[in-house]
Design a protein around this motif. Structure first.
Motif, PDB file in Angstrom:
ATOM      1  N   MET A 164       0.829  -1.198   0.000  1.00  0.00           N
ATOM      2  CA  MET A 164       0.000   0.000   0.000  1.00  0.00           C
ATOM      3  C   MET A 164       0.867   1.252   0.000  1.00  0.00           C
ATOM      4  SD  MET A 164      -2.842  -1.377   2.696  1.00  0.00           S
ATOM      5  CE  MET A 164      -3.841   0.097   2.671  1.00  0.00           C
ATOM      6  N   ILE A 165       0.427   2.310  -0.687  1.00  0.00           N
ATOM      7  CA  ILE A 165       1.231   3.519  -0.826  1.00  0.00           C
ATOM      8  C   ILE A 165       1.283   4.292   0.493  1.00  0.00           C
ATOM      9  CG2 ILE A 165       1.516   5.653  -2.140  1.00  0.00           C
ATOM     10  CD1 ILE A 165       1.797   2.977  -3.688  1.00  0.00           C
ATOM     11  N   ASN A 166       0.133   4.527   1.083  1.00  0.00           N
ATOM     12  CA  ASN A 166       0.042   5.194   2.370  1.00  0.00           C
ATOM     13  C   ASN A 166      -0.677   4.280   3.335  1.00  0.00           C
ATOM     14  OD1 ASN A 166       1.104   7.683   1.320  1.00  0.00           O
ATOM     15  ND2 ASN A 166      -0.874   8.021   0.358  1.00  0.00           N
ATOM     16  N   GLU A 167      -0.458   4.486   4.625  1.00  0.00           N
ATOM     17  CA  GLU A 167      -1.198   3.684   5.588  1.00  0.00           C
ATOM     18  C   GLU A 167      -2.671   4.097   5.583  1.00  0.00           C
ATOM     19  OE1 GLU A 167      -0.422   6.454   9.528  1.00  0.00           O
ATOM     20  OE2 GLU A 167       0.501   4.474   9.412  1.00  0.00           O
ATOM     21  N   ASN A 168      -3.520   3.176   5.999  1.00  0.00           N
ATOM     22  CA  ASN A 168      -4.933   3.490   6.172  1.00  0.00           C
ATOM     23  C   ASN A 168      -5.651   3.745   4.846  1.00  0.00           C
ATOM     24  OD1 ASN A 168      -7.014   3.693   8.039  1.00  0.00           O
ATOM     25  ND2 ASN A 168      -6.878   5.910   8.175  1.00  0.00           N
ATOM     26  N   MET A 169      -5.300   3.006   3.783  1.00  0.00           N
ATOM     27  CA  MET A 169      -5.997   3.142   2.510  1.00  0.00           C
ATOM     28  C   MET A 169      -7.220   2.233   2.507  1.00  0.00           C
ATOM     29  SD  MET A 169      -4.031   5.375   1.270  1.00  0.00           S
ATOM     30  CE  MET A 169      -4.321   5.634  -0.473  1.00  0.00           C
ATOM     31  N   ILE A 170      -8.250   2.675   1.814  1.00  0.00           N
ATOM     32  CA  ILE A 170      -9.511   1.936   1.813  1.00  0.00           C
ATOM     33  C   ILE A 170      -9.426   0.720   0.894  1.00  0.00           C
ATOM     34  CG2 ILE A 170     -11.995   2.068   1.362  1.00  0.00           C
ATOM     35  CD1 ILE A 170     -11.692   5.166   1.705  1.00  0.00           C
ATOM     36  N   TYR A 171      -8.919   0.929  -0.331  1.00  0.00           N
ATOM     37  CA  TYR A 171      -8.935  -0.119  -1.357  1.00  0.00           C
ATOM     38  C   TYR A 171      -7.538  -0.726  -1.481  1.00  0.00           C
ATOM     39  CZ  TYR A 171     -13.167   2.513  -2.332  1.00  0.00           C
ATOM     40  OH  TYR A 171     -14.372   3.184  -2.211  1.00  0.00           O
ATOM     41  N   GLU A 172      -7.248  -1.711  -0.671  1.00  0.00           N
ATOM     42  CA  GLU A 172      -5.895  -2.289  -0.617  1.00  0.00           C
ATOM     43  C   GLU A 172      -5.436  -2.843  -1.964  1.00  0.00           C
ATOM     44  OE1 GLU A 172      -5.149  -4.199   3.613  1.00  0.00           O
ATOM     45  OE2 GLU A 172      -7.018  -4.934   2.750  1.00  0.00           O
ATOM     46  N   TYR A 173      -6.384  -3.357  -2.752  1.00  0.00           N
ATOM     47  CA  TYR A 173      -6.017  -4.053  -3.991  1.00  0.00           C
ATOM     48  C   TYR A 173      -5.666  -3.097  -5.129  1.00  0.00           C
ATOM     49  CZ  TYR A 173     -10.977  -2.922  -4.721  1.00  0.00           C
ATOM     50  OH  TYR A 173     -12.186  -2.278  -4.797  1.00  0.00           O
ATOM     51  N   VAL A 174      -5.815  -1.795  -4.926  1.00  0.00           N
ATOM     52  CA  VAL A 174      -5.620  -0.831  -6.013  1.00  0.00           C
ATOM     53  C   VAL A 174      -4.162  -0.420  -6.168  1.00  0.00           C
ATOM     54  CG1 VAL A 174      -6.103   1.563  -6.704  1.00  0.00           C
ATOM     55  CG2 VAL A 174      -7.973   0.074  -5.937  1.00  0.00           C
ATOM     56  N   TYR A 175      -3.425  -0.283  -5.050  1.00  0.00           N
ATOM     57  CA  TYR A 175      -2.177   0.469  -5.067  1.00  0.00           C
ATOM     58  C   TYR A 175      -0.926  -0.388  -5.270  1.00  0.00           C
ATOM     59  CZ  TYR A 175      -5.567   3.764  -3.378  1.00  0.00           C
ATOM     60  OH  TYR A 175      -6.695   4.538  -3.257  1.00  0.00           O
ATOM     61  N   GLY A 176      -1.027  -1.378  -6.147  1.00  0.00           N
ATOM     62  CA  GLY A 176       0.126  -2.203  -6.469  1.00  0.00           C
ATOM     63  C   GLY A 176       1.043  -1.521  -7.464  1.00  0.00           C
ATOM     64  N   LYS A 177       2.297  -1.901  -7.458  1.00  0.00           N
ATOM     65  CA  LYS A 177       3.294  -1.262  -8.321  1.00  0.00           C
ATOM     66  C   LYS A 177       3.020  -1.468  -9.803  1.00  0.00           C
ATOM     67  CE  LYS A 177       7.046  -1.533  -4.927  1.00  0.00           C
ATOM     68  NZ  LYS A 177       8.395  -2.069  -4.617  1.00  0.00           N
ATOM     69  N   GLU A 178       2.187  -2.461 -10.133  1.00  0.00           N
ATOM     70  CA  GLU A 178       1.928  -2.724 -11.548  1.00  0.00           C
ATOM     71  C   GLU A 178       0.998  -1.693 -12.172  1.00  0.00           C
ATOM     72  OE1 GLU A 178      -1.314  -4.831  -9.241  1.00  0.00           O
ATOM     73  OE2 GLU A 178       0.847  -4.486  -9.051  1.00  0.00           O
ATOM     74  N   ASN A 179       0.368  -0.848 -11.341  1.00  0.00           N
ATOM     75  CA  ASN A 179      -0.530   0.171 -11.861  1.00  0.00           C
ATOM     76  C   ASN A 179       0.209   1.486 -12.072  1.00  0.00           C
ATOM     77  OD1 ASN A 179      -2.735  -1.598 -11.822  1.00  0.00           O
ATOM     78  ND2 ASN A 179      -3.106  -1.186  -9.651  1.00  0.00           N
ATOM     79  N   LEU A 180      -0.417   2.430 -12.785  1.00  0.00           N
ATOM     80  CA  LEU A 180       0.171   3.740 -13.030  1.00  0.00           C
ATOM     81  C   LEU A 180      -0.061   4.602 -11.791  1.00  0.00           C
ATOM     82  CD1 LEU A 180       1.439   5.934 -14.828  1.00  0.00           C
ATOM     83  CD2 LEU A 180      -0.874   6.432 -15.676  1.00  0.00           C
ATOM     84  N   ILE A 181       1.007   4.876 -11.037  1.00  0.00           N
ATOM     85  CA  ILE A 181       0.882   5.636  -9.795  1.00  0.00           C
ATOM     86  C   ILE A 181       1.508   7.016  -9.991  1.00  0.00           C
ATOM     87  CG2 ILE A 181       1.333   5.689  -7.323  1.00  0.00           C
ATOM     88  CD1 ILE A 181       1.568   2.665  -7.370  1.00  0.00           C
ATOM     89  N   LEU A 182       0.679   8.042  -9.912  1.00  0.00           N
ATOM     90  CA  LEU A 182       1.087   9.436 -10.035  1.00  0.00           C
ATOM     91  C   LEU A 182       1.108  10.059  -8.638  1.00  0.00           C
ATOM     92  CD1 LEU A 182      -1.187  10.216 -13.126  1.00  0.00           C
ATOM     93  CD2 LEU A 182       1.236   9.563 -13.144  1.00  0.00           C
ATOM     94  N   PRO A 183       1.562  11.302  -8.503  1.00  0.00           N
ATOM     95  CA  PRO A 183       1.601  11.894  -7.160  1.00  0.00           C
ATOM     96  C   PRO A 183       0.246  11.932  -6.458  1.00  0.00           C
ATOM     97  CG  PRO A 183       2.870  13.217  -8.696  1.00  0.00           C
ATOM     98  CD  PRO A 183       2.159  12.191  -9.509  1.00  0.00           C
ATOM     99  N   ASP A 184      -0.828  12.176  -7.223  1.00  0.00           N
ATOM    100  CA  ASP A 184      -2.141  12.364  -6.619  1.00  0.00           C
ATOM    101  C   ASP A 184      -3.210  11.390  -7.096  1.00  0.00           C
ATOM    102  OD1 ASP A 184      -2.287  13.409  -9.178  1.00  0.00           O
ATOM    103  OD2 ASP A 184      -2.343  15.497  -8.506  1.00  0.00           O
ATOM    104  N   VAL A 185      -2.877  10.492  -8.009  1.00  0.00           N
ATOM    105  CA  VAL A 185      -3.857   9.561  -8.583  1.00  0.00           C
ATOM    106  C   VAL A 185      -3.187   8.225  -8.875  1.00  0.00           C
ATOM    107  CG1 VAL A 185      -5.318   9.077 -10.599  1.00  0.00           C
ATOM    108  CG2 VAL A 185      -5.294  11.360  -9.647  1.00  0.00           C
ATOM    109  N   THR A 186      -3.926   7.145  -8.705  1.00  0.00           N
ATOM    110  CA  THR A 186      -3.486   5.817  -9.146  1.00  0.00           C
ATOM    111  C   THR A 186      -4.466   5.309 -10.201  1.00  0.00           C
ATOM    112  OG1 THR A 186      -2.479   5.290  -7.019  1.00  0.00           O
ATOM    113  CG2 THR A 186      -3.070   3.430  -8.419  1.00  0.00           C
ATOM    114  N   VAL A 187      -3.938   4.802 -11.316  1.00  0.00           N
ATOM    115  CA  VAL A 187      -4.779   4.356 -12.435  1.00  0.00           C
ATOM    116  C   VAL A 187      -4.570   2.876 -12.691  1.00  0.00           C
ATOM    117  CG1 VAL A 187      -5.373   4.678 -14.865  1.00  0.00           C
ATOM    118  CG2 VAL A 187      -4.611   6.646 -13.500  1.00  0.00           C
ATOM    119  N   ILE A 188      -5.652   2.136 -12.756  1.00  0.00           N
ATOM    120  CA  ILE A 188      -5.635   0.766 -13.261  1.00  0.00           C
ATOM    121  C   ILE A 188      -6.030   0.863 -14.724  1.00  0.00           C
ATOM    122  CG2 ILE A 188      -6.523  -1.582 -12.996  1.00  0.00           C
ATOM    123  CD1 ILE A 188      -7.386  -0.858 -10.175  1.00  0.00           C
TER     124      ILE A 188
END
Length: 370
Positions: free
Chosen positions: A1-25
């Motif tokens: 997980m990128i930050n602690e206490n995230m709601i959607y644990e399955y979203v923030y994997g390194k395989e997705n496009l992670i920007l400073p303010d948005v994560t994209v699947i």
């Protein structure tokens, strides 16, 4: 997980496009782009989440509270909670519902003081991903503000809702209301990409956004078990631009965005958005004329355009709100000259998901050193 206490644990994997303010699947991950309406009791107010009449009744009750909130001595009481019993308060969830309604009163007062448009409109609510598409129940913009938006401001409140969601519903996100929106990059028939400076909305006022971006109207669409991508895009373009399906000739799906990324100084709401593209078979003059009669014209403070071959300049020059917007070749502005705004939850001059859509669509990522 990128930050602690995230709601959607399955979203923030390194395989997705992670920007400073948005994560994209991205679409490459095989996510279906339809909305699929599902029924579930693993949500806030299940009796309102699973049928339209219940959703209308909830809207009325929240509207009543919004009116009562004008009295600064007003607060949520047991009498208020009794009014909400018909919406299916879960066993052991009275304290949670009281907290959510108290936050709702707070946000009604805050938006009123700032003179921003805000109200408890019926929305869809993101439930999860399934083999047939993005699964949704019915939700409400008021409970979205009182859960997802308020939890972004208060990490202890967010932690409380996550823990109670796991305890009562067996689902981390159970007590959050997260209305998925469509964000469409719109290109004209002569090859210009259109974007706007936003009107006086409750979120991200004066910031850049794609021309057609917003929520859907369950009053018109919820009778269908599945809502295809082109219908989602057409609905939003009709609301924002006043055009119909006959005015469009191409649709595509770019991915799903969540408003949270790697920059720890940006809170991120984890709001979900469907990233899309549409080609309009009209020129800019025709679109400007249509825009004048659009139902949601008030959301557009200014229309801008740039040739699609110059999108890389647009992305790079507007991606850091700490720097002035530089020269963008062939940028055209329609109506008064309005300077773009900024927000602590956005790295750029854009509503975060708007720029994320352009980055996903073009492959031009200003946050990666070349």
């Amino acid at each position: 997980m990128i930050n602690e206490n995230m709601i959607y644990e399955y979203v923030y994997g390194k395989e997705n496009l992670i920007l400073p303010d948005v994560t994209v699947i991205t679409e490459e991950k095989g996510i279906a782009s339809n909305f699929r309406v599902v029924k579930s009791d693993k949500v806030l107010f299940p009796e309102a989440a699973n049928n339209l009449e219940g959703a209308r009744s909830l809207k009325k009750s929240l509207s009543n509270i919004q009116e009562l909130s004008k009295d600064l001595n007003y607060s949520i009481s047991k009498a208020n909670l009794n009014e909400f019993k018909d919406f299916g308060i879960q066993k052991g969830a009275k304290e949670i519902v009281e907290s959510i309604l108290t936050k709702y009163v707070d946000i009604c007062r805050e938006k009123r003081e700032k003179k921003l448009g805000f109200g408890p409109g019926i929305q869809y609510n993101f439930f999860g991903f399934g083999p047939e598409g993005i699964e949704v129940t019915l939700g409400n913009y008021g409970t979205f503000a009182a859960t997802l938006l308020k939890s972004a401001e208060d990490k202890n409140y967010k932690k409380f809702l996550i823990e109670q969601g796991k305890r009562v519903l067996g689902k981390r996100q159970g007590f959050f209301v997260n209305p998925p929106a469509t964000n469409a990059i719109c290109e004209t028939k002569e090859g210009y990409v259109l974007f706007v400076n936003r009107g006086p909305t409750a979120e991200y006022s004066k910031m850049y956004h794609n021309l057609a971006a917003g929520h859907h109207d369950p009053e018109k669409l919820s009778d269908k078990g599945k809502i295809p991508l082109d219908e989602l895009i057409v609905h939003q373009i009709n609301q924002e631009v006043g055009l119909s399906k006959n005015d469009l000739e191409k649709f595509s799906f770019n991915g799903i965005a969540f408003s949270a990324g790697y920059d720890n100084n940006i809170i991120g709401t984890e709001k979900v958005e469907v990233l899309t593209y549409a080609r309009i078979n009209k020129d800019i003059k025709e679109i400007l004329k249509s825009l004048e009669n659009a139902p949601h014209k008030w959301e557009t403070r200014q229309l801008l355009s740039v040739p699609k071959e110059n999108l890389n300049y647009l992305i790079k020059k507007t991606s850091d709100s700490k720097k002035p917007v530089g020269f963008i070749p062939e940028l055209e502005k329609y109506s008064s000259d309005v300077q773009p705004g900024n927000d602590p939850n956005s790295k750029s001059y854009w509503v975060p998901v708007g720029l994320a859509n352009l980055i996903t669509h073009t492959g031009v990522n200003p946050y990666v050193l070349e």
